[in-house]
Design a protein around this motif. Structure first.
Motif, PDB file in Angstrom:
ATOM      1  N   CYS A  25       0.827  -1.216   0.000  1.00 59.17           N
ATOM      2  CA  CYS A  25       0.000   0.000   0.000  1.00 59.17           C
ATOM      3  C   CYS A  25       0.857   1.261   0.000  1.00 59.17           C
ATOM      4  N   LEU A  30      -2.835   5.294  -4.154  1.00 58.61           N
ATOM      5  CA  LEU A  30      -3.839   5.577  -5.177  1.00 58.61           C
ATOM      6  C   LEU A  30      -3.262   6.547  -6.209  1.00 58.61           C
ATOM      7  N   GLY A  31      -3.535   6.255  -7.470  1.00 56.22           N
ATOM      8  CA  GLY A  31      -3.042   7.098  -8.556  1.00 56.22           C
ATOM      9  C   GLY A  31      -1.731   6.632  -9.151  1.00 56.22           C
ATOM     10  N   GLN A  81      -3.560   2.178 -13.626  1.00 57.39           N
ATOM     11  CA  GLN A  81      -3.430   3.071 -12.485  1.00 57.39           C
ATOM     12  C   GLN A  81      -4.138   2.452 -11.281  1.00 57.39           C
ATOM     13  N   VAL A  82      -3.517   2.575 -10.105  1.00 51.71           N
ATOM     14  CA  VAL A  82      -4.105   2.071  -8.867  1.00 51.71           C
ATOM     15  C   VAL A  82      -5.314   2.943  -8.519  1.00 51.71           C
ATOM     16  N   ILE A  83      -6.477   2.287  -8.318  1.00 50.20           N
ATOM     17  CA  ILE A  83      -7.693   3.032  -7.973  1.00 50.20           C
ATOM     18  C   ILE A  83      -8.228   2.673  -6.591  1.00 50.20           C
ATOM     19  N   TRP A  84      -7.733   1.594  -5.982  1.00 45.42           N
ATOM     20  CA  TRP A  84      -8.241   1.207  -4.672  1.00 45.42           C
ATOM     21  C   TRP A  84      -7.347   0.140  -4.057  1.00 45.42           C
ATOM     22  N   HIS A  85      -7.337   0.067  -2.731  1.00 45.52           N
ATOM     23  CA  HIS A  85      -6.677  -1.018  -2.005  1.00 45.52           C
ATOM     24  C   HIS A  85      -7.782  -1.805  -1.301  1.00 45.52           C
ATOM     25  N   VAL A  92      -4.771  -5.076  -5.032  1.00 48.91           N
ATOM     26  CA  VAL A  92      -4.642  -3.719  -5.540  1.00 48.91           C
ATOM     27  C   VAL A  92      -5.573  -3.615  -6.744  1.00 48.91           C
ATOM     28  N   LYS A  93      -6.579  -2.769  -6.651  1.00 47.81           N
ATOM     29  CA  LYS A  93      -7.529  -2.610  -7.760  1.00 47.81           C
ATOM     30  C   LYS A  93      -6.926  -1.659  -8.792  1.00 47.81           C
TER      31      LYS A  93
END
Length: 103
Positions: A25, A30-31, A81-85, A92-93
């Protein structure tokens, strides 16, 4: 559709991901833009092995895709791009860059 291509040591992936989750994380806020390889396909999306983060599991869900999007093939290199954990399952979404371009 159900395809998987986990590494030979895939059985230990869950415990490794849980142990590494705080570091994952922190390294992938995010991003963050990521690249990776498609290692699993399901009707709901694709699982990714994220480059440079061997214990992280990425998931690009079809709900983040534009209408009529096609899931990438097994073994395909993708970026996104990471949008959520998702803390409950240490995933990692990801929103795939190709899906963003089609939206």
């Amino acid at each position: 559709m159900s395809e998987y291509s986990w590494a030979a040591d895939g059985a230990g992936a869950g415990p490794r991901a849980r142990a590494a989750w705080p570091a994952i994380c922190q390294a992938l806020p995010l991003g963050t833009k990521i690249t990776g390889e498609v290692v699993g396909r399901q009707r709901f999306g694709v699982f990714l092995r994220i480059d440079e983060m061997p214990d992280a599991t990425g998931l690009a869900e079809i709900t983040a895709a534009p209408r009529n999007a096609v899931l990438p093939a097994m073994g395909e290199s993708v970026s996104g791009q990471v949008i959520w954990h998702a803390d409950h399952n240490c995933q990692v979404k990801i929103k795939l860059a190709a899906w963003k371009a089609e939206a």
